[in-house]
Design an enzyme around this catalytic site. Structure first.
Site, mmCIF file in Angstrom:
data_model
loop_
_atom_site.group_PDB
_atom_site.id
_atom_site.type_symbol
_atom_site.label_atom_id
_atom_site.label_comp_id
_atom_site.label_asym_id
_atom_site.label_seq_id
_atom_site.Cartn_x
_atom_site.Cartn_y
_atom_site.Cartn_z
ATOM 1 N N GLU A 102 0.833 -1.197 0.000
ATOM 2 C CA GLU A 102 0.000 0.000 0.000
ATOM 3 C C GLU A 102 0.872 1.253 0.000
ATOM 4 O O GLU A 102 2.004 1.224 0.492
ATOM 5 C CB GLU A 102 -0.908 0.010 1.234
ATOM 6 C CG GLU A 102 -1.952 -1.100 1.177
ATOM 7 C CD GLU A 102 -2.941 -1.080 2.335
ATOM 8 O OE1 GLU A 102 -4.096 -1.439 2.095
ATOM 9 O OE2 GLU A 102 -2.559 -0.718 3.464
ATOM 10 N N CYS A 116 3.451 8.694 1.002
ATOM 11 C CA CYS A 116 4.040 7.791 1.978
ATOM 12 C C CYS A 116 4.182 6.450 1.276
ATOM 13 O O CYS A 116 3.183 5.852 0.867
ATOM 14 C CB CYS A 116 3.079 7.702 3.174
ATOM 15 S SG CYS A 116 3.602 6.513 4.401
ATOM 16 N N CYS A 123 6.714 -6.604 6.883
ATOM 17 C CA CYS A 123 7.836 -6.078 7.661
ATOM 18 C C CYS A 123 8.289 -7.164 8.630
ATOM 19 O O CYS A 123 7.477 -7.920 9.154
ATOM 20 C CB CYS A 123 7.399 -4.843 8.443
ATOM 21 S SG CYS A 123 8.753 -4.080 9.376
ATOM 22 N N CYS A 127 6.786 -4.874 15.442
ATOM 23 C CA CYS A 127 6.418 -3.953 16.522
ATOM 24 C C CYS A 127 4.961 -4.248 16.911
ATOM 25 O O CYS A 127 4.089 -4.388 16.047
ATOM 26 C CB CYS A 127 6.559 -2.501 16.067
ATOM 27 S SG CYS A 127 8.258 -2.051 15.638
ATOM 28 N N CYS A 130 1.989 -2.070 15.546
ATOM 29 C CA CYS A 130 1.921 -1.773 14.108
ATOM 30 C C CYS A 130 1.322 -2.926 13.334
ATOM 31 O O CYS A 130 1.761 -4.071 13.475
ATOM 32 C CB CYS A 130 3.318 -1.467 13.581
ATOM 33 S SG CYS A 130 3.353 -1.175 11.798
ATOM 34 N N CYS A 347 -0.613 6.104 10.016
ATOM 35 C CA CYS A 347 0.605 5.420 10.470
ATOM 36 C C CYS A 347 0.252 4.096 11.150
ATOM 37 O O CYS A 347 -0.582 4.073 12.044
ATOM 38 C CB CYS A 347 1.367 6.251 11.488
ATOM 39 S SG CYS A 347 1.670 7.930 11.021
HETATM 40 N N1 SAH Z 1 9.788 0.689 9.723
HETATM 41 C C1 SAH Z 1 9.977 2.116 9.679
HETATM 42 C C2 SAH Z 1 8.993 2.793 8.761
HETATM 43 C C3 SAH Z 1 7.572 2.767 9.238
HETATM 44 S S1 SAH Z 1 7.096 4.405 9.497
HETATM 45 C C4 SAH Z 1 9.929 2.663 11.083
HETATM 46 O O1 SAH Z 1 9.705 1.900 12.009
HETATM 47 O O2 SAH Z 1 10.181 3.840 11.282
HETATM 48 C C5 SAH Z 1 5.583 4.282 10.278
HETATM 49 C C6 SAH Z 1 5.578 5.031 11.574
HETATM 50 O O3 SAH Z 1 4.301 4.836 12.219
HETATM 51 C C7 SAH Z 1 6.611 4.485 12.520
HETATM 52 O O4 SAH Z 1 7.114 5.476 13.352
HETATM 53 C C8 SAH Z 1 5.764 3.520 13.319
HETATM 54 O O5 SAH Z 1 6.365 3.165 14.509
HETATM 55 C C9 SAH Z 1 4.497 4.297 13.508
HETATM 56 N N2 SAH Z 1 3.365 3.456 13.866
HETATM 57 C C10 SAH Z 1 3.273 2.126 13.770
HETATM 58 N N3 SAH Z 1 2.088 1.682 14.231
HETATM 59 C C11 SAH Z 1 1.401 2.783 14.603
HETATM 60 C C12 SAH Z 1 0.102 2.976 15.126
HETATM 61 N N4 SAH Z 1 -0.718 1.952 15.318
HETATM 62 N N5 SAH Z 1 -0.290 4.238 15.398
HETATM 63 C C13 SAH Z 1 0.527 5.290 15.153
HETATM 64 N N6 SAH Z 1 1.774 5.157 14.655
HETATM 65 C C14 SAH Z 1 2.208 3.915 14.384
#
Ligand code: SAH
Length: 365
Positions: A102, A116, A123, A127, A130, A347
């Protein structure tokens, strides 16, 4: 060997058509160097829909190239959803092998058009908050699969006389886990003969891969770096981000210091606000104690719900109180405005679901 953008683009496109390299491709079709330039320019700068639309090329040659499997796009749009905020569109794209990714376009009321983009299908970093991470890893994207996400939205915008102003590597995947393809994609996105995006308008966000932060420091690019920090100490960070057991907070912060010493560029720290997990006043004070660099900037992100997760978001008032503590300690801080939640485009919500959740489906491609 440093390759220029045109070479990077051709290397991948001709490989898809079954050629070892651009030289073999050029020889097969009898293409002089100026023809290669014409083709690249048509795809990357003029945003031609396909080879057939490149009218400066002889008709017969266009037909031969298409018959030979040479194509401008490595990704196919499946569903494009538009958010009720009228600013955010999310595209679900299929890759040649059936994998799905996406990408999101955010039109900030005409001021900025940020896309974006994804660097991987899925991935590997898992996390807990996420949804991409929870769905697991499929594979790395190739440089053109990354670039073609930008090409898709650049074409959409061009139809409205607009253009992409910013690109963030904040879609699916960990950009530094696919380092070479991402750096080549940056070269392509930047190329003045192509999309021509300024380095300062590109941001790479990482989960905190220390060796790659060091490598990136040495690139000496003006590309922005964002670190997904999300916690003020190792106990909290390790509990929700498995990567922290490999690279501790201290190691990540030390790499950030080295980055700043080498580049003198700002670093953005992302911090998702999770109720009763990392959002107490004590957590804010802890965070301000490690945000000691003069070029550090904290971006607080309201949590976006993800399927099956047991987290809850911090309420707005508490987020602002947390921000206030950082501010009082002299740490620059902003609170991110979330866009596209209704179409799961915010995000942490990208997971390439085949069926859209929202009603605002405008294009079923
Ligand atoms: N893998 C990279 C790129 C992903 S960026 C990284 O970790 O930075 C996406 C951003 O959104 C990251 O900062 C991630 O931690 C954050 N994110 C992930 N899940 C989220 C959620 N449920 N709500 C808000 N932000 C989230």
């Amino acid at each position: 060997m440093v390759r220029n953008a045109q070479e990077i683009w051709f290397a991948e496109k001709v490989r898809r058509a079954g050629f070892a390299d651009a030289a073999a491709f050029a020889e097969h079709f009898g293409l002089k160097p100026y023809r290669l330039e014409q083709i690249y320019r048509a795809a990357a700068k003029e945003l031609a829909e396909n080879v057939e639309a490149v009218t400066p090329l002889p008709k017969e040659l266009r037909a031969q190239l298409e018959a030979g499997g040479f194509s401008f796009d490595s990704i196919t749009p499946v569903v494009i959803q538009r958010s009720s905020d009228a600013q955010t569109s999310k595209g679900l794209f299929k890759l040649a092998d059936g994998a799905e990714i996406e990408a999101v376009l955010m039109e900030h009321f005409g001021n900025r058009n940020t896309i974006c983009i994804s660097s991987q299908a899925g991935c590997a970093f898992a996390c807990a908050f996420c949804s991409t991470g929870q769905a697991g890893f499929t594979r790395n994207l190739t440089v053109d699969e990354i670039f073609d996400q930008a090409r898709y939205f650049a074409r959409e915008l061009a139809a409205k006389d607009k253009r992409i102003t910013n690109i963030v590597f904040m879609g699916m995947g960990e950009p530094f886990h696919n380092y070479d393809a991402v750096m080549n994609a940056v070269a392509l996105l930047h190329d003045p003969h192509g999309l021509g995006l300024g380095h300062r308008h590109i941001t790479i966000s990482t989960v905190g891969l220390v060796d790659k932060i060091d490598r990136f420091s040495d690139e000496r690019l003006q590309v922005n770096l964002a670190i997904s920090l999300h916690a003020p100490n190792d106990a909290i960070r390790s509990a929700m981000m498995p990567v922290n057991r490999k690279f501790s907070l201290e190691e990540v912060m030390a790499a950030c210091e080295r980055y700043i010493t080498k580049t003198n560029r700002k670093i953005f720290f992302e911090y998702v606000m999770l109720r009763d997990v990392n959002d107490s006043e004590e957590n804010a004070r802890e965070l301000s104690r490690i945000m000691t660099g003069h070029l550090y900037h904290v971006n607080l992100i309201p949590y976006n719900t993800t399927p099956g997760a047991s987290f809850a978001g911090t309420d707005q008032e508490r987020i602002w109180r947390f921000a206030g503590i950082l501010e009082a300690a002299g740490v620059p801080v902003t609170v991110r405005q979330n866009m596209g939640r209704d179409i799961a485009a915010a995000c942490g919500q990208l997971r390439a679901e085949p069926r859209p959740r929202a009603k605002q489906v405008v294009t079923q491609v």
